[in-house]
Write a protein that holds these residues in place. Structure first.
Motif, mmCIF file in Angstrom:
data_model
loop_
_atom_site.group_PDB
_atom_site.id
_atom_site.type_symbol
_atom_site.label_atom_id
_atom_site.label_comp_id
_atom_site.label_asym_id
_atom_site.label_seq_id
_atom_site.Cartn_x
_atom_site.Cartn_y
_atom_site.Cartn_z
ATOM 1 N N CYS A 188 -1.007 7.729 6.653
ATOM 2 C CA CYS A 188 0.156 6.965 7.149
ATOM 3 C C CYS A 188 1.494 7.587 6.745
ATOM 4 O O CYS A 188 2.555 7.017 7.022
ATOM 5 N N GLY A 189 1.473 8.742 6.064
ATOM 6 C CA GLY A 189 2.705 9.455 5.762
ATOM 7 C C GLY A 189 3.555 8.836 4.675
ATOM 8 O O GLY A 189 4.785 8.967 4.691
ATOM 9 N N VAL A 190 2.916 8.180 3.689
ATOM 10 C CA VAL A 190 3.648 7.551 2.589
ATOM 11 C C VAL A 190 3.058 8.002 1.250
ATOM 12 O O VAL A 190 2.121 8.796 1.213
ATOM 13 N N PHE A 191 3.610 7.499 0.173
ATOM 14 C CA PHE A 191 3.224 7.903 -1.176
ATOM 15 C C PHE A 191 2.216 6.914 -1.750
ATOM 16 O O PHE A 191 2.342 5.699 -1.568
ATOM 17 N N GLY A 192 1.207 7.424 -2.461
ATOM 18 C CA GLY A 192 0.228 6.558 -3.103
ATOM 19 C C GLY A 192 -0.123 7.049 -4.490
ATOM 20 O O GLY A 192 -0.171 8.262 -4.735
ATOM 21 N N LEU A 193 -0.382 6.128 -5.415
ATOM 22 C CA LEU A 193 -0.634 6.446 -6.819
ATOM 23 C C LEU A 193 -1.790 5.627 -7.365
ATOM 24 O O LEU A 193 -1.852 4.410 -7.154
ATOM 25 N N ILE A 194 -2.718 6.299 -8.058
ATOM 26 C CA ILE A 194 -3.679 5.585 -8.913
ATOM 27 C C ILE A 194 -3.506 6.083 -10.341
ATOM 28 O O ILE A 194 -3.221 7.258 -10.569
ATOM 29 N N GLY A 195 -3.665 5.181 -11.288
ATOM 30 C CA GLY A 195 -3.514 5.550 -12.690
ATOM 31 C C GLY A 195 -4.842 5.929 -13.317
ATOM 32 O O GLY A 195 -5.890 5.974 -12.677
ATOM 33 N N THR A 196 -4.788 6.208 -14.592
ATOM 34 C CA THR A 196 -5.976 6.469 -15.386
ATOM 35 C C THR A 196 -6.891 5.243 -15.346
ATOM 36 O O THR A 196 -6.408 4.106 -15.296
ATOM 37 N N GLN A 197 -8.195 5.465 -15.360
ATOM 38 C CA GLN A 197 -9.123 4.331 -15.429
ATOM 39 C C GLN A 197 -8.731 3.421 -16.594
ATOM 40 O O GLN A 197 -8.592 3.867 -17.719
ATOM 41 N N GLY A 198 -8.500 2.141 -16.306
ATOM 42 C CA GLY A 198 -8.144 1.168 -17.331
ATOM 43 C C GLY A 198 -6.659 0.923 -17.495
ATOM 44 O O GLY A 198 -6.266 0.052 -18.264
ATOM 45 N N ARG A 199 -5.821 1.661 -16.755
ATOM 46 C CA ARG A 199 -4.364 1.477 -16.924
ATOM 47 C C ARG A 199 -3.904 0.132 -16.384
ATOM 48 O O ARG A 199 -3.064 -0.552 -16.980
ATOM 49 N N ILE A 200 -4.411 -0.266 -15.230
ATOM 50 C CA ILE A 200 -4.061 -1.567 -14.647
ATOM 51 C C ILE A 200 -5.294 -2.459 -14.733
ATOM 52 O O ILE A 200 -6.341 -2.130 -14.186
ATOM 53 N N GLY A 219 -3.535 0.419 -7.526
ATOM 54 C CA GLY A 219 -2.353 1.280 -7.506
ATOM 55 C C GLY A 219 -1.411 0.915 -6.374
ATOM 56 O O GLY A 219 -1.802 0.221 -5.425
ATOM 57 N N PRO A 220 -0.176 1.381 -6.429
ATOM 58 C CA PRO A 220 0.823 1.083 -5.402
ATOM 59 C C PRO A 220 0.870 2.125 -4.284
ATOM 60 O O PRO A 220 0.477 3.273 -4.466
ATOM 61 N N ILE A 221 1.377 1.699 -3.145
ATOM 62 C CA ILE A 221 1.681 2.568 -2.005
ATOM 63 C C ILE A 221 3.118 2.268 -1.597
ATOM 64 O O ILE A 221 3.504 1.100 -1.502
ATOM 65 N N SER A 222 3.915 3.303 -1.351
ATOM 66 C CA SER A 222 5.347 3.071 -1.087
ATOM 67 C C SER A 222 5.942 4.208 -0.269
ATOM 68 O O SER A 222 5.369 5.295 -0.158
ATOM 69 N N TRP A 223 7.143 3.958 0.258
ATOM 70 C CA TRP A 223 7.911 5.034 0.889
ATOM 71 C C TRP A 223 8.523 5.941 -0.176
ATOM 72 O O TRP A 223 8.602 7.155 -0.008
ATOM 73 N N PHE A 224 9.000 5.353 -1.273
ATOM 74 C CA PHE A 224 9.737 6.099 -2.295
ATOM 75 C C PHE A 224 8.950 6.115 -3.605
ATOM 76 O O PHE A 224 8.361 5.105 -4.004
ATOM 77 N N VAL A 225 8.983 7.245 -4.287
ATOM 78 C CA VAL A 225 8.232 7.414 -5.529
ATOM 79 C C VAL A 225 8.643 6.375 -6.564
ATOM 80 O O VAL A 225 7.793 5.771 -7.239
ATOM 81 N N GLU A 226 9.930 6.141 -6.712
ATOM 82 C CA GLU A 226 10.407 5.217 -7.746
ATOM 83 C C GLU A 226 9.913 3.782 -7.523
ATOM 84 O O GLU A 226 9.707 3.045 -8.483
ATOM 85 N N ASP A 227 9.721 3.410 -6.263
ATOM 86 C CA ASP A 227 9.219 2.055 -6.000
ATOM 87 C C ASP A 227 7.781 1.906 -6.468
ATOM 88 O O ASP A 227 7.383 0.848 -6.985
ATOM 89 N N SER A 228 6.978 2.961 -6.300
ATOM 90 C CA SER A 228 5.618 2.929 -6.843
ATOM 91 C C SER A 228 5.652 2.877 -8.369
ATOM 92 O O SER A 228 4.860 2.168 -8.994
ATOM 93 N N ALA A 229 6.567 3.640 -8.971
ATOM 94 C CA ALA A 229 6.694 3.620 -10.428
ATOM 95 C C ALA A 229 7.025 2.215 -10.917
ATOM 96 O O ALA A 229 6.490 1.741 -11.930
ATOM 97 N N LEU A 230 7.894 1.533 -10.181
ATOM 98 C CA LEU A 230 8.295 0.170 -10.567
ATOM 99 C C LEU A 230 7.121 -0.796 -10.481
ATOM 100 O O LEU A 230 6.837 -1.531 -11.442
ATOM 101 N N SER A 446 -0.949 10.902 -3.891
ATOM 102 C CA SER A 446 -0.882 11.597 -2.608
ATOM 103 C C SER A 446 0.572 11.642 -2.177
ATOM 104 O O SER A 446 1.260 10.613 -2.151
ATOM 105 N N LEU A 447 1.041 12.855 -1.849
ATOM 106 C CA LEU A 447 2.417 13.083 -1.437
ATOM 107 C C LEU A 447 2.458 13.521 0.021
ATOM 108 O O LEU A 447 1.715 14.436 0.408
ATOM 109 N N PRO A 448 3.300 12.927 0.867
ATOM 110 C CA PRO A 448 3.442 13.418 2.239
ATOM 111 C C PRO A 448 3.955 14.856 2.233
ATOM 112 O O PRO A 448 4.918 15.174 1.530
ATOM 113 N N CYS A 449 3.308 15.727 3.011
ATOM 114 C CA CYS A 449 3.694 17.143 2.946
ATOM 115 C C CYS A 449 3.801 17.809 4.303
ATOM 116 O O CYS A 449 3.941 19.033 4.381
#
Length: 492
Positions: A188-200, A219-230, A446-449
């Motif tokens: 879908c052309g957006v940013f996605g993050l999973i953490g270490t097993q057990g982080r969330i 984990g979060p999925i977002s348009w902007f990296v900082e929003d996933s971090a938040l 995953s980073l859109p590239c």
């Protein structure tokens, strides 16, 4: 109020809310209106929580008018994947066996999102029990890719990724047991993050939640990296009712996010030695390597001294299928005919796994994790494609035959009523690069590239050392700064 507001960074929207330049009620109404506009086309939601969302927005607006301090999410609309319970809302898990179940308690992440003044718009669509890297179920029609409505959004967090891509919410919650955040983020052309097993954490839910190995992570999925971090920061950290594998340290993921990756060591591979990849995906991936060099990182081609393909049977057909049987037998017992055939087959085959095969597979997993830890002793990151192929059509299943990817046609009757697939064979081609980090327990993004010649998004995957989510976010932000992707949006 224009839809353009919905494509601004969530962190910026929170600032505007706190300054009283926009109202959380108006923003929520805009998001709900965007759902009305896009939902008939993409099927991103199973349940829309209109009244609850408006009530929460009014509650937050009252706090602002009273001069009270807002939580970290400060009136930001978001969504919950329909594998996680939201109190007093149905939790379908994408299955007819649970389509009318009403949750009696919030999942920990839901509790935290509410406490931090996030506004939950609804429950996003997912395949049955999360058992797919595409987004089909008997609950609702396929979740469609906003970039091309004839192809999949990916799974199992396809609804979450699609909702972000069309601007319903700037950040959404997903989960990932084999690539289910990263694959739809890539498609879908957006940013996605999973953490270490057990982080969330999740709450303990039955005996199997005590198992020390669980591939699935939130984990979060977002348009902007900082929003996933938040959102990642809001959802992470220990809880009195957390599962036993939960990491007990609380960390913060927006701090020093602009630190960059100068002198960081990246091991890269476009095929992990043995994975089969579409040539166009390889080319797009290779074209992005220079970006990381320009950011000051040191790149070195990675050669595994083991064959990942040899691990598919023990890690999926033995461990994952057994786990699925133990966790999902209750849904099978309700009525196996209501299940998707590949889910039904997975549970049945999980029941038949030999104890000796399970024990050997668990030992192999620990050995594999040790080998991956040693690679990360040498490198800060592993860089690869996220998915080996572009998004496929709904009635297609990719397979590998004689070292080449083939696309097979599959009828609706085969997909929904009768086939010989199971979890392992259903997801294999799409999860070739993502699943190895679920097995190892490492964090990854995953980073859109870029885009294929047919205009479909492509993602690259960056995996990091365990407990190195901040470092991964720093690398992601550095890549985003030099190669922003938000100017490209699906026309829907």
């Amino acid at each position: 109020m224009s839809n353009e507001l919905l494509y601004k960074p969530g962190i910026e929207l929170i600032k505007l809310i706190k300054k009283k330049e926009i109202s959380p009620v108006e923003l929520t109404e805009l998001s709900l209106k965007r759902i009305e506009e896009t939902e008939p086309k993409i099927n991103a939601f199973f349940t829309i929580m209109h009244d609850q969302a408006i009530d929460k927005a009014k509650e937050i607006e009252k706090k602002i008018l009273n001069g009270e301090q807002l939580g970290l999410l400060g009136g930001l609309p978001t969504s919950i994947k329909d594998l996680e319970p939201v109190k007093d809302v149905r939790v379908t898990k994408g299955s007819l066996t649970t389509s009318k179940t009403i949750a009696d308690k919030d999942q920990i992440i839901v509790e935290r999102i509410k406490k931090q003044d996030g506004i939950i718009l609804g429950k996003t669509s997912c395949p049955e029990l999360g058992h797919s890297t595409s987004n089909e179920s008997k609950i609702k029609d396929h979740c469609k890719n906003p970039w091309n409505l004839e192809v999949t959004s990916g799974g199992s967090s396809g609804g979450a990724a699609a909702s972000v891509a069309v601007g319903v919410n700037t950040v959404a919650q997903g989960s990932d047991g084999g690539g289910s955040v990263r694959i739809p983020a890539s498609f879908c052309g957006v940013f996605g993050l999973i953490g270490t097993q057990g982080r969330i954490p999740r709450r303990h839910a039955g005996l199997m939640s005590w198992l020390p190995v669980n591939y699935s992570r939130i984990g979060p999925i977002s348009w902007f990296v900082e929003d996933s971090a938040l959102l990642f920061e809001v959802m992470s950290g220990p809880h009195p009712e957390n599962e036993s594998m939960t990491i007990q340290e609380k960390e913060y993921f927006l701090k020093d996010i602009e630190a960059g990756i100068k002198n960081k060591k990246i091991a890269w591979s476009n095929d992990f030695n043995t994975r089969v990849v579409d040539p166009e995906i390889k080319e797009i991936f290779n074209n992005n390597l220079k970006i990381f060099e320009n950011l000051g990182a040191e790149l070195e081609e990675l050669k595994f001294d083991f064959d990942l393909n040899d691990l598919e049977q023990p890690f999926h057909k033995h461990l994952m299928h057994t786990f699925s049987f133990c966790v999902n037998e209750e849904f099978y017992n309700i009525d196996p005919k209501k299940l998707m055939p590949h889910v039904k087959n997975t549970i049945e085959r999980g029941r038949k796994v030999m104890a000796s095969d399970y024990a050997k597979a668990l030992a192999q997993l620990m050995e594999y994790r040790s080998k991956m830890d040693k690679i990360f002793d040498k490198y800060d990151y592993i860089l690869s494609p996220t998915v080996a192929i572009p998004p496929h059509k709904f009635n297609e299943r990719p397979i590998i035959n004689n070292g080449k990817i083939e696309i097979l046609d599959i009828t609706d009757d085969q997909m929904f009523n009768n086939n010989n697939y199971d979890y392992s064979s259903w997801i294999f081609v799409l999860a070739q690069f993502t699943a190895p980090f679920n097995w190892s327990g490492n964090p990854a993004v995953s980073l859109p590239c870029g885009f294929t010649k047919s205009g479909l998004p492509v993602g690259l995957q960056l995996a990091g050392k365990k407990k190195s989510e901040l470092s991964l976010l720093q690398a992601s932000k550095a890549f985003e700064n030099i190669n922003p992707w938000q100017q490209n949006r699906p026309k829907i």
